[in-house]
Design an enzyme around this catalytic site. Structure first.
Site, PDB file in Angstrom:
ATOM      1  N   SER A 139      18.237  30.486  33.576  1.00 10.31           N
ATOM      2  CA  SER A 139      17.661  30.052  32.302  1.00 10.31           C
ATOM      3  C   SER A 139      17.233  28.588  32.245  1.00 10.31           C
ATOM      4  O   SER A 139      16.622  28.161  31.272  1.00 10.31           O
ATOM      5  CB  SER A 139      18.639  30.336  31.150  1.00 10.31           C
ATOM      6  OG  SER A 139      19.805  29.558  31.281  1.00 10.31           O
ATOM      7  N   LYS A 164      22.958  27.508  22.709  1.00 12.63           N
ATOM      8  CA  LYS A 164      22.197  26.491  23.432  1.00 12.63           C
ATOM      9  C   LYS A 164      21.569  25.477  22.479  1.00 12.63           C
ATOM     10  O   LYS A 164      21.496  24.288  22.788  1.00 12.63           O
ATOM     11  CB  LYS A 164      21.138  27.154  24.309  1.00 12.63           C
ATOM     12  CG  LYS A 164      21.746  27.883  25.490  1.00 12.63           C
ATOM     13  CD  LYS A 164      20.720  28.606  26.345  1.00 12.63           C
ATOM     14  CE  LYS A 164      21.404  29.274  27.538  1.00 12.63           C
ATOM     15  NZ  LYS A 164      20.467  30.017  28.392  1.00 12.63           N
TER      16      LYS A 164
END
EC number: 3.4.21.53
Length: 348
Positions: free
Chosen positions: A242, A287
């Site tokens: 990611s 995140k």
């Protein structure tokens, strides 16, 4: 004390004891929380996150930070009920069933190996994407890392085999090979053309169904790139794909004059293809919290994550939609200069 009062006291004590014992029983859930951030144009343990040798580089400023998700739990270290309950109460974390992170029929060591390979592939794809954006040529081949015991590729494909084609379609990247296998129904055959040492071989495999019904042959692959200069990425124990977008931006920034960030603290996430396409990721809520806690004011968001991100974006964090690396570069140019379009995420 009356007999009735004694009975109630003992019953209450028993309920309390059972509650305490139950609170510390392991449960099959995983707690996801904001993990550490790393500035891709900065340093980790006094070493640059991105080191480039054999090509001119330029000074950078600000931050282009990757963000991560930390987790507690898993088959080897299950959390207790009390930890899960605390997670359900905390709005900055998520509590998810264990099988959404760890497939029930997968060995945790295999999952860890896949995460390591995914991170390596992500770093190479990020370098390839940055070089494509800069029109710098390079070479690439797809190689076999390992095969899964008991699956069709076991004993037929070997470590370091170079995959040239699948069913006659050139293996231009790892996803092309994977998509060719997935296009078959379980039980159908697929032909791998490989180079093994000095020999070229056709290897026929009969596909099987995976745990989620997908077609597979049980081979773990990686893209081996031959870049015209050395790019080394140092991020410690961070795993998974990611961080690809932020690696690409960090490499691009170091290889181009000027400061891509304009001195701003920018964070973001998203997988990256060598073509520059940005893909969705998991744990977007955690995140974003990690990005805000690290001082970021701009958050580059994969287009497919925008709707989810808009539901819980922290105050003071501006979401910028990133479909491709090229789009992200243009957005950062616009933010720095005050000229041009900056695509925003929209609620779904």
């Amino acid at each position: 004390m009356s007999r009735r009062a004694l009975t109630l006291l003992l019953a209450g004590f028993l309920v309390l004891a059972l509650g305490v014992v139950g609170a510390f029983r392991p449960v099959p859930y995983v707690v996801l929380s904001p993990g550490p951030t790393e500035n891709t144009i900065g340093e980790v343990d006094k070493k640059p996150v991105i080191s480039i040798k054999g090509r001119q580089t330029y000074p950078t400023a600000g931050a282009l930070s990757l963000v991560t998700v930390a987790y507690q739990g898993g088959p080897a270290a299950q959390i207790d009920l009390l930890t899960a309950l605390r997670g359900w109460i905390d709005p900055t974390v998520a509590v998810v069933p264990q099988e959404t992170i760890f497939a029930p029929d997968r060995d945790p060591k295999e999952v860890e190996e896949e995460n390591t390979v995914e991170m390596t592939n992500s770093q190479d794809s990020a370098t390839a994407a940055a070089l494509n954006e800069l029109k710098i040529p390079y070479n690439m081949v797809v190689t076999v890392v390992s095969t899964e015991k008991g699956k069709p590729a076991d004993g037929k494909l070997q470590k370091d085999d170079v995959i040239n084609a699948v069913d006659g379609k050139p293996a231009t990247d790892v996803d092309v090979v994977g998509d060719a296998v997935k296009a078959r129904k379980p039980g159908q055959s697929v032909v791998f053309n490989v180079t093994r040492g000095k020999d070229k071989l056709d290897v026929t495999l009969h596909t099987v169904a995976g745990p989620q019904g997908q077609t597979l042959v049980g081979v773990l692959m990686k893209a081996d790139y031959k870049f015209p200069f050395d790019v080394d990425i140092n991020v410690g124990d961070v795993g998974g794909p990611s961080a690809g977008l932020m690696f690409s931006l960090g490499i691009y920034d170091k290889l181009t004059p000027g400061e891509l960030t304009g001195g701003k603290k920018i964070a973001g996430t998203g997988t990256i293809e060598p073509s520059g396409e940005v893909g969705p990721i998991g744990g977007i809520a955690q995140k974003m919290v990690g990005a805000k806690e690290a001082g970021a004011t701009i958050f580059l968001t994969p287009a497919d994550n925008c709707a989810e991100a808009m539901k819980g974006v922290p105050d003071g964090l501006r979401l910028v939609k990133a479909d491709t690396l090229h789009d992200a570069v243009l957005s950062l140019d616009a933010l720095r200069t005050g000229k041009g379009n900056v695509p925003a995420c929209e609620a779904g």
